[in-house]
Motif scaffolding. Structure first.
Motif, PDB file in Angstrom:
ATOM      1  N   GLU A 136       0.833  -1.204   0.000  1.00 43.64           N
ATOM      2  CA  GLU A 136       0.000   0.000   0.000  1.00 43.64           C
ATOM      3  C   GLU A 136       0.870   1.258   0.000  1.00 43.64           C
ATOM      4  OE1 GLU A 136      -3.336  -0.042  -0.317  1.00 43.64           O
ATOM      5  OE2 GLU A 136      -3.021  -2.191  -0.597  1.00 43.64           O
ATOM      6  N   ASN A 137       0.245   2.377  -0.344  1.00 47.34           N
ATOM      7  CA  ASN A 137       0.975   3.643  -0.403  1.00 47.34           C
ATOM      8  C   ASN A 137       1.109   4.275   0.979  1.00 47.34           C
ATOM      9  OD1 ASN A 137       1.189   3.594  -3.231  1.00 47.34           O
ATOM     10  ND2 ASN A 137      -0.808   4.554  -3.477  1.00 47.34           N
ATOM     11  N   PRO A 138       2.293   4.763   1.325  1.00 52.01           N
ATOM     12  CA  PRO A 138       2.436   5.589   2.523  1.00 52.01           C
ATOM     13  C   PRO A 138       1.625   6.880   2.377  1.00 52.01           C
ATOM     14  CG  PRO A 138       4.565   4.794   1.759  1.00 52.01           C
ATOM     15  CD  PRO A 138       3.585   4.496   0.675  1.00 52.01           C
ATOM     16  N   ASP A 139       1.479   7.615   3.484  1.00 51.01           N
ATOM     17  CA  ASP A 139       0.530   8.732   3.496  1.00 51.01           C
ATOM     18  C   ASP A 139       1.116  10.080   3.073  1.00 51.01           C
ATOM     19  OD1 ASP A 139       2.048   9.444   5.734  1.00 51.01           O
ATOM     20  OD2 ASP A 139       0.476   8.956   7.190  1.00 51.01           O
ATOM     21  N   HIS A 140       2.367  10.092   2.610  1.00 46.25           N
ATOM     22  CA  HIS A 140       2.953  11.360   2.142  1.00 46.25           C
ATOM     23  C   HIS A 140       3.363  11.244   0.670  1.00 46.25           C
ATOM     24  CE1 HIS A 140       5.683  15.008   2.587  1.00 46.25           C
ATOM     25  NE2 HIS A 140       4.590  15.381   3.217  1.00 46.25           N
ATOM     26  N   ARG A 141       2.601  10.466  -0.084  1.00 37.91           N
ATOM     27  CA  ARG A 141       3.028  10.138  -1.443  1.00 37.91           C
ATOM     28  C   ARG A 141       2.816  11.294  -2.407  1.00 37.91           C
ATOM     29  NH1 ARG A 141       0.571   6.947  -5.917  1.00 37.91           N
ATOM     30  NH2 ARG A 141       2.214   5.757  -6.986  1.00 37.91           N
ATOM     31  N   TRP A 142       1.605  11.839  -2.496  1.00 37.81           N
ATOM     32  CA  TRP A 142       1.380  12.851  -3.527  1.00 37.81           C
ATOM     33  C   TRP A 142       2.192  14.111  -3.272  1.00 37.81           C
ATOM     34  CZ3 TRP A 142      -0.250  17.790  -2.900  1.00 37.81           C
ATOM     35  CH2 TRP A 142      -0.973  18.135  -1.757  1.00 37.81           C
ATOM     36  N   GLN A 143       2.434  14.430  -1.982  1.00 43.87           N
ATOM     37  CA  GLN A 143       3.208  15.630  -1.679  1.00 43.87           C
ATOM     38  C   GLN A 143       4.644  15.509  -2.181  1.00 43.87           C
ATOM     39  OE1 GLN A 143       1.341  13.851   0.405  1.00 43.87           O
ATOM     40  NE2 GLN A 143       0.251  15.117   1.900  1.00 43.87           N
ATOM     41  N   GLU A 144       5.160  14.303  -2.258  1.00 39.00           N
ATOM     42  CA  GLU A 144       6.529  14.090  -2.729  1.00 39.00           C
ATOM     43  C   GLU A 144       6.582  13.817  -4.227  1.00 39.00           C
ATOM     44  OE1 GLU A 144       8.554  11.206  -0.332  1.00 39.00           O
ATOM     45  OE2 GLU A 144       7.815  12.069   1.559  1.00 39.00           O
ATOM     46  N   TYR A 145       5.610  13.066  -4.734  1.00 33.95           N
ATOM     47  CA  TYR A 145       5.672  12.592  -6.112  1.00 33.95           C
ATOM     48  C   TYR A 145       4.997  13.525  -7.115  1.00 33.95           C
ATOM     49  CZ  TYR A 145       7.378   7.867  -4.867  1.00 33.95           C
ATOM     50  OH  TYR A 145       8.126   6.808  -4.448  1.00 33.95           O
ATOM     51  N   ASP A 146       3.889  14.157  -6.733  1.00 28.86           N
ATOM     52  CA  ASP A 146       3.063  14.868  -7.716  1.00 28.86           C
ATOM     53  C   ASP A 146       3.331  16.359  -7.805  1.00 28.86           C
ATOM     54  OD1 ASP A 146       1.009  12.864  -8.878  1.00 28.86           O
ATOM     55  OD2 ASP A 146       1.026  12.420  -6.746  1.00 28.86           O
ATOM     56  N   GLU A 147       3.985  16.941  -6.819  1.00 27.17           N
ATOM     57  CA  GLU A 147       4.294  18.365  -6.908  1.00 27.17           C
ATOM     58  C   GLU A 147       5.481  18.572  -7.853  1.00 27.17           C
ATOM     59  OE1 GLU A 147       4.645  20.241  -3.107  1.00 27.17           O
ATOM     60  OE2 GLU A 147       2.568  19.793  -2.561  1.00 27.17           O
ATOM     61  N   LEU A 148       5.525  19.747  -8.467  1.00 28.15           N
ATOM     62  CA  LEU A 148       6.524  20.006  -9.500  1.00 28.15           C
ATOM     63  C   LEU A 148       7.768  20.725  -8.985  1.00 28.15           C
ATOM     64  CD1 LEU A 148       4.348  21.041 -12.590  1.00 28.15           C
ATOM     65  CD2 LEU A 148       4.786  18.784 -11.592  1.00 28.15           C
ATOM     66  N   ASP A 149       7.884  20.879  -7.678  1.00 31.55           N
ATOM     67  CA  ASP A 149       9.053  21.568  -7.132  1.00 31.55           C
ATOM     68  C   ASP A 149      10.253  20.631  -7.114  1.00 31.55           C
ATOM     69  OD1 ASP A 149       8.790  19.898  -4.850  1.00 31.55           O
ATOM     70  OD2 ASP A 149       7.515  21.367  -3.846  1.00 31.55           O
ATOM     71  N   ASP A 150      11.345  21.102  -6.516  1.00 33.40           N
ATOM     72  CA  ASP A 150      12.614  20.365  -6.569  1.00 33.40           C
ATOM     73  C   ASP A 150      12.882  19.534  -5.322  1.00 33.40           C
ATOM     74  OD1 ASP A 150      14.759  19.880  -8.353  1.00 33.40           O
ATOM     75  OD2 ASP A 150      16.104  21.167  -7.192  1.00 33.40           O
TER      76      ASP A 150
END
Length: 320
Positions: A136-150
């Motif tokens: 299963e996915n951990p709970d901080h996935r989209w904040q790390e994977y989907d944002e376009l920052d560095d």
């Protein structure tokens, strides 16, 4: 040509008549091929981990990672490097991707050079990584994977890769480095390479989430954050990067409030082809995208990507 005897021909005809329709291929059926299965006589590499890692780029989170060390690893001849997101799924022996097994088979056959693998989970908002998450996915996935920052790039380039390099050698040549993933892991891989082509020259993108997942609002009046649906515009308005990119998606992929995944992946392909064409027409020097794709009829799943992963790696690094 050898002809069948009348008796055998009759049996074949009968078999064709009684074969149930269910035995025919169904949309989304992509069984793993030989290169994705353990083969007798192939000496496996060593999959080490999981190791826990706390990153300064994302305070308050913890992630796991695994390192695949190829059979015959020689630190005096640093191997290629493959970084894959959602490492808990990429390394699972009963999962779809089975990346370590693919590496075992291709390296043993001489189809790709020796390759060190780094498989990373997203972060979880906890002190220790939960043992009960499984695939299963951990709970901080989209904040790390989907944002376009560095931020995620900095985690990999400034923190995790140096940590891995303390024990295992790998190449510095971006042409011999690949980064990949599925879904949000795919857009994370593309972001790292798009921002840092000096670090990664190859991208593997399966069912990539080039949609508006990261467009979360800070409040009712806040503007949405930049999200993956901006990538086609960014690609069209910037010079081509020296990247080799493979895109895969299926016509039954997701269609929801964030966007339409299949259309988004087609937009990514069209944008890179346009960027190349515009640079050619303007006579601009410099690199061009090398992009290939395979569209299928699957849904939001690792299955199709896993079935073609061996051929994707051959396309990236295949030896003549």
């Amino acid at each position: 040509m050898r002809l069948l005897s009348p008796a055998i021909a009759a049996l074949v005809a009968l078999a064709l008549i009684v074969t149930p329709a269910a035995a025919q291929r169904q949309p989304g059926d992509y069984p793993p091929g030989r290169d994705s299965q353990v083969q007798p006589g192939v000496a496996p590499g060593e999959l080490l981990g999981p190791f826990e890692f706390h990153a300064a780029a994302f305070p308050g989170t913890v992630r796991r990672y695994w390192v695949y060390v190829p059979n015959g690893y020689d630190p005096a001849s640093p191997p290629n490097l493959l970084v894959f997101q959602d490492g808990q799924r990429a390394t699972h022996p009963d999962g779809s991707l089975r990346v370590p097994v693919v590496l075992d088979n291709l390296i043993a056959a001489g189809a790709i050079p020796p390759t060190l693998g780094l498989f990373v989970t997203p972060g979880n908002l906890s002190r220790r990584y939960p043992d009960n998450l499984g695939m299963e996915n951990p709970d901080h996935r989209w904040q790390e994977y989907d944002e376009l920052d560095d931020d995620y790039s900095r985690l990999l380039l400034d923190e995790l890769l140096p940590e891995v390099r303390r024990q295992w050698a790998f190449t510095d040549d971006p042409a011999r480095r690949a980064i990949g993933g599925t879904s949000s892991g795919a857009i994370a891989a593309f972001t790292v390479a798009f921002r840092h082509p000096e670090a990664f020259g190859n991208v593997i993108s399966f069912v990539g989430s080039y949609v508006a997942i990261a467009a979360q609002e800070a409040g009712p009046a806040a503007a949405p954050l930049p999200a993956g649906d901006l990538y086609p515009r960014l690609i069209r308005h910037t010079p081509p990067r020296p990247l080799k990119v493979f895109l895969q998606d299926g016509s039954a992929d997701l269609d929801n409030e964030h966007g339409n995944w299949f259309l988004a992946n087609q937009q990514m392909l069209a944008a890179m082809e346009y960027a190349n064409r515009a640079a050619d027409e303007a006579g601009l020097p410099g690199p061009r995208y090398q992009v290939a794709h395979e569209w299928g009829d699957g849904a939001h799943s690792d299955a199709h990507g896993s079935a073609i992963l061996p051929d994707v790696l051959r396309w990236l690094w295949g030896t003549p």
